[in-house]
Design a protein around this motif. Sequence first.
Motif, PDB file in Angstrom:
ATOM      1  N   UNK A 155      40.897  81.006 -34.932  1.00  0.00           N
ATOM      2  CA  UNK A 155      40.115  81.544 -36.062  1.00  0.00           C
ATOM      3  C   UNK A 155      39.677  80.415 -36.986  1.00  0.00           C
ATOM      4  N   UNK A 156      40.617  79.550 -37.370  1.00  0.00           N
ATOM      5  CA  UNK A 156      40.272  78.446 -38.273  1.00  0.00           C
ATOM      6  C   UNK A 156      39.281  77.484 -37.619  1.00  0.00           C
ATOM      7  N   UNK A 157      39.439  77.259 -36.328  1.00  0.00           N
ATOM      8  CA  UNK A 157      38.549  76.343 -35.619  1.00  0.00           C
ATOM      9  C   UNK A 157      37.129  76.856 -35.490  1.00  0.00           C
ATOM     10  N   UNK A 158      36.973  78.179 -35.555  1.00  0.00           N
ATOM     11  CA  UNK A 158      35.630  78.747 -35.466  1.00  0.00           C
ATOM     12  C   UNK A 158      34.882  78.656 -36.792  1.00  0.00           C
ATOM     13  N   UNK A 159      35.562  78.119 -37.813  1.00  0.00           N
ATOM     14  CA  UNK A 159      34.923  77.967 -39.113  1.00  0.00           C
ATOM     15  C   UNK A 159      35.157  79.141 -40.049  1.00  0.00           C
ATOM     16  N   UNK A 160      35.904  80.125 -39.591  1.00  0.00           N
ATOM     17  CA  UNK A 160      36.189  81.286 -40.431  1.00  0.00           C
ATOM     18  C   UNK A 160      37.329  80.989 -41.391  1.00  0.00           C
ATOM     19  N   UNK A 161      37.351  81.735 -42.481  1.00  0.00           N
ATOM     20  CA  UNK A 161      38.406  81.599 -43.477  1.00  0.00           C
ATOM     21  C   UNK A 161      39.330  82.795 -43.413  1.00  0.00           C
ATOM     22  N   UNK A 162      40.623  82.521 -43.424  1.00  0.00           N
ATOM     23  CA  UNK A 162      41.614  83.597 -43.510  1.00  0.00           C
ATOM     24  C   UNK A 162      42.080  83.672 -44.964  1.00  0.00           C
ATOM     25  N   UNK A 163      41.890  84.813 -45.588  1.00  0.00           N
ATOM     26  CA  UNK A 163      42.243  84.984 -46.988  1.00  0.00           C
ATOM     27  C   UNK A 163      43.708  85.361 -47.146  1.00  0.00           C
ATOM     28  N   UNK A 164      44.251  84.988 -48.267  1.00  0.00           N
ATOM     29  CA  UNK A 164      45.645  85.309 -48.564  1.00  0.00           C
ATOM     30  C   UNK A 164      45.881  86.810 -48.497  1.00  0.00           C
ATOM     31  N   UNK A 165      44.934  87.575 -49.013  1.00  0.00           N
ATOM     32  CA  UNK A 165      45.097  89.040 -49.029  1.00  0.00           C
ATOM     33  C   UNK A 165      45.122  89.619 -47.613  1.00  0.00           C
ATOM     34  N   UNK A 166      44.511  88.893 -46.651  1.00  0.00           N
ATOM     35  CA  UNK A 166      44.489  89.385 -45.271  1.00  0.00           C
ATOM     36  C   UNK A 166      45.868  89.359 -44.626  1.00  0.00           C
ATOM     37  N   UNK A 167      46.738  88.468 -45.088  1.00  0.00           N
ATOM     38  CA  UNK A 167      48.060  88.333 -44.467  1.00  0.00           C
ATOM     39  C   UNK A 167      49.187  88.883 -45.343  1.00  0.00           C
ATOM     40  N   UNK A 168      48.855  89.285 -46.562  1.00  0.00           N
ATOM     41  CA  UNK A 168      49.874  89.826 -47.460  1.00  0.00           C
ATOM     42  C   UNK A 168      50.219  91.276 -47.142  1.00  0.00           C
ATOM     43  N   UNK A 169      49.328  91.972 -46.457  1.00  0.00           N
ATOM     44  CA  UNK A 169      49.513  93.407 -46.236  1.00  0.00           C
ATOM     45  C   UNK A 169      50.644  93.722 -45.270  1.00  0.00           C
ATOM     46  N   UNK A 170      51.007  92.765 -44.430  1.00  0.00           N
ATOM     47  CA  UNK A 170      52.024  93.018 -43.414  1.00  0.00           C
ATOM     48  C   UNK A 170      51.420  93.408 -42.079  1.00  0.00           C
ATOM     49  N   UNK A 171      50.142  93.771 -42.081  1.00  0.00           N
ATOM     50  CA  UNK A 171      49.466  94.131 -40.837  1.00  0.00           C
ATOM     51  C   UNK A 171      48.680  92.929 -40.333  1.00  0.00           C
ATOM     52  N   UNK A 172      49.236  92.245 -39.350  1.00  0.00           N
ATOM     53  CA  UNK A 172      48.530  91.088 -38.781  1.00  0.00           C
ATOM     54  C   UNK A 172      48.158  91.358 -37.330  1.00  0.00           C
ATOM     55  N   UNK A 173      48.042  92.632 -37.002  1.00  0.00           N
ATOM     56  CA  UNK A 173      47.703  92.999 -35.627  1.00  0.00           C
ATOM     57  C   UNK A 173      46.341  92.439 -35.220  1.00  0.00           C
ATOM     58  N   UNK A 174      45.462  92.251 -36.186  1.00  0.00           N
ATOM     59  CA  UNK A 174      44.135  91.711 -35.895  1.00  0.00           C
ATOM     60  C   UNK A 174      44.203  90.258 -35.418  1.00  0.00           C
ATOM     61  N   UNK A 175      45.364  89.614 -35.630  1.00  0.00           N
ATOM     62  CA  UNK A 175      45.519  88.230 -35.196  1.00  0.00           C
ATOM     63  C   UNK A 175      46.221  88.105 -33.851  1.00  0.00           C
ATOM     64  N   UNK A 176      46.789  89.200 -33.371  1.00  0.00           N
ATOM     65  CA  UNK A 176      47.605  89.127 -32.164  1.00  0.00           C
ATOM     66  C   UNK A 176      46.773  89.502 -30.951  1.00  0.00           C
ATOM     67  N   UNK A 177      46.784  88.647 -29.941  1.00  0.00           N
ATOM     68  CA  UNK A 177      45.949  88.850 -28.767  1.00  0.00           C
ATOM     69  C   UNK A 177      46.471  90.003 -27.912  1.00  0.00           C
TER      70      UNK A 177
END
Length: 624
Positions: free
Chosen positions: A598-620
């Motif tokens: 994700x970071x290599x593609x130039x996208x930004x991961x926001x703090x609020x995106x990982x604070x929720x506890x739901x990181x399923x969007x990051x898991x392949x």
Amino acid sequence: MNKDHIETINQFSLSQSPWLHSGPNMGGCFSKPKPVEVKVELSLLEKEREVDGLSPNGKASPLGDCRPNGALGHVSDEDVAPLRLYHKPRDYVEASVCHVKDLENGQMREVDLGSGRALLIKEHGEFSAIAHKCPHYGAPLVKGVLSKGHIRCPWHGACFNIASGELEDFPGLDSLATFQVRVEKDKVIIRANKQALQAQKRSKPMSRCSAVINSNTGFSHVLIIGSGPAGLVCAETLRQEGFTDRIVMCTTDKHPPYDRPKLSKSLESTAEQLRLRSPEFLQDHDIELLTEKEVVAVDVKMRAVTFVDGLRIEYRKLFIATGSKPRPMSYQGMDVANVFHLGTPEDANSIARLASNRNAVVVGTSFIGMEVAAALVDKAHSVSIIGIESIPFKMALGEKVGKAIMKLFEGNRVKFYMLNEVSEMKGHHGQLKEVVLKSGKVLRADVCVIGTGSVPASGFLKQSGIHMDSKGFITVNKTMQTNMEGVYAGGDVVAFPFPQRNNKKVNIPHWQMAHVHGRVAALSMMGKPAEVKTVPYFWSAMFGKSIRYAGYGEGFDDVIIQGDLEELKFVAFYTRGEEVVAVASMNYDPIVSRVAEVLGSGKTIRKRDVETGDISWLIDKGSQ
């Protein structure tokens, strides 16, 4: 036009180098070939297959003779004369591995062909088949991250093109074997060369040196100081890109290039077991290696390097990749034996031997120090760690993660003496017997390993005019060139412009990053300017558990933990302001490689995106 460019003869055009392309779909890898180039490459491979010639999983074909020239030598595509080897049908295995509908787009499956296994991938309705293990450490790629035409290793982040098998991002030196895939009557069939199926990996084709030069000649078109990953990748990249003049690589080591990160994790390994390339490999590709050679001076005006033994070599291009050296530490008893800075396989072997059923002390809570302590637990009678901080890794990984790792060590009977320093090493008949702390505590010790960090190995450059910062790091531009014409540098010894920090010059002493520097420098030498476009990736291993880390977390102001620290199954997101700048994990693969993607593609991961506890969007979810 500067002299460097005048010296460069018409090498491959920028469009011909598959490593140099970038764009919005780069996905964090060093590069990604354009689709049209992939098709051209595949068509050439098919042509070779028609005559059962070398497929991309075969060994590199030799190149035709090239005329020596005064500038940096090169070959063009027309100069390449591939050797056609005729394989008999029995050299191949063919198997129906699944139904065409068994895999959805974006899915992978490891399949058995009888003579070996392959990784079957479906993307955009098309199938491809490649080696199933990463050439670096053998990680199962089916557990990796598939994205936009490439796959990223779940363990250490190496990246490969799924069509060609080409290595697109480091660490590692080799590409993947590739296999033919066809669909007949809704059955997916893979045809593979048995030898390639067993080998799983392949080296990229390399040119040879065409200049007739006596090995005693005190001149090299390219001189490389250092044989770590930066130096080795620089040399190999030059040959891969068609460089046909002399390359000399010199090192203070007595061994050919070896896997230094394993020293602290596998203390009993020999240099041969850790070897990255054999002397025969280097000789076959005309990469001359001078061992046990220490540089004492660089004369940039005369373009010459002087060694401690009096040898003098002139160069046209110089690449400095000397790495780091142990941070000096002062204490009484400096002459006591069995006190080590881990630097060589011989050091590691001696530490393991001396610690057997004896008392071991490790000074410093660096990754190397902690890895050595973990490796000694099963060998030593006792293991003690002395640290100046209150918690190991507090600065690098944060207090919570540091405490969890400290607890892991304590559970394996390691004793910590934190907020402490060494006052004296006491010996008996010259052999270490006690380590005295400034607190007054006395520890029994038969062997001591000092792992208090490192400083750049750049002292020999003080009178050279090559610019260094206040800490001794060589400063380079985005193409790894120093302030002096024809002089490049890379690896742990440099501070370089880091794109993710607005090109602030930083030092990132990662094994993976040194590979990237070596490649960028080589391309720059050949007039094919490239830039560092990778996401830093780091790993550590202790007690059979791995810490994976991606990004650049210096200056983080918060750590968001997901998972269970007590169980050492967690993900730690490091943030600066509202942005995630790095991630670390234990027992949570392939999350770190996913974040790197994700970071290599130039996208930004926001703090609020990982604070929720739901990181399923990051898991392949794409593997089977």
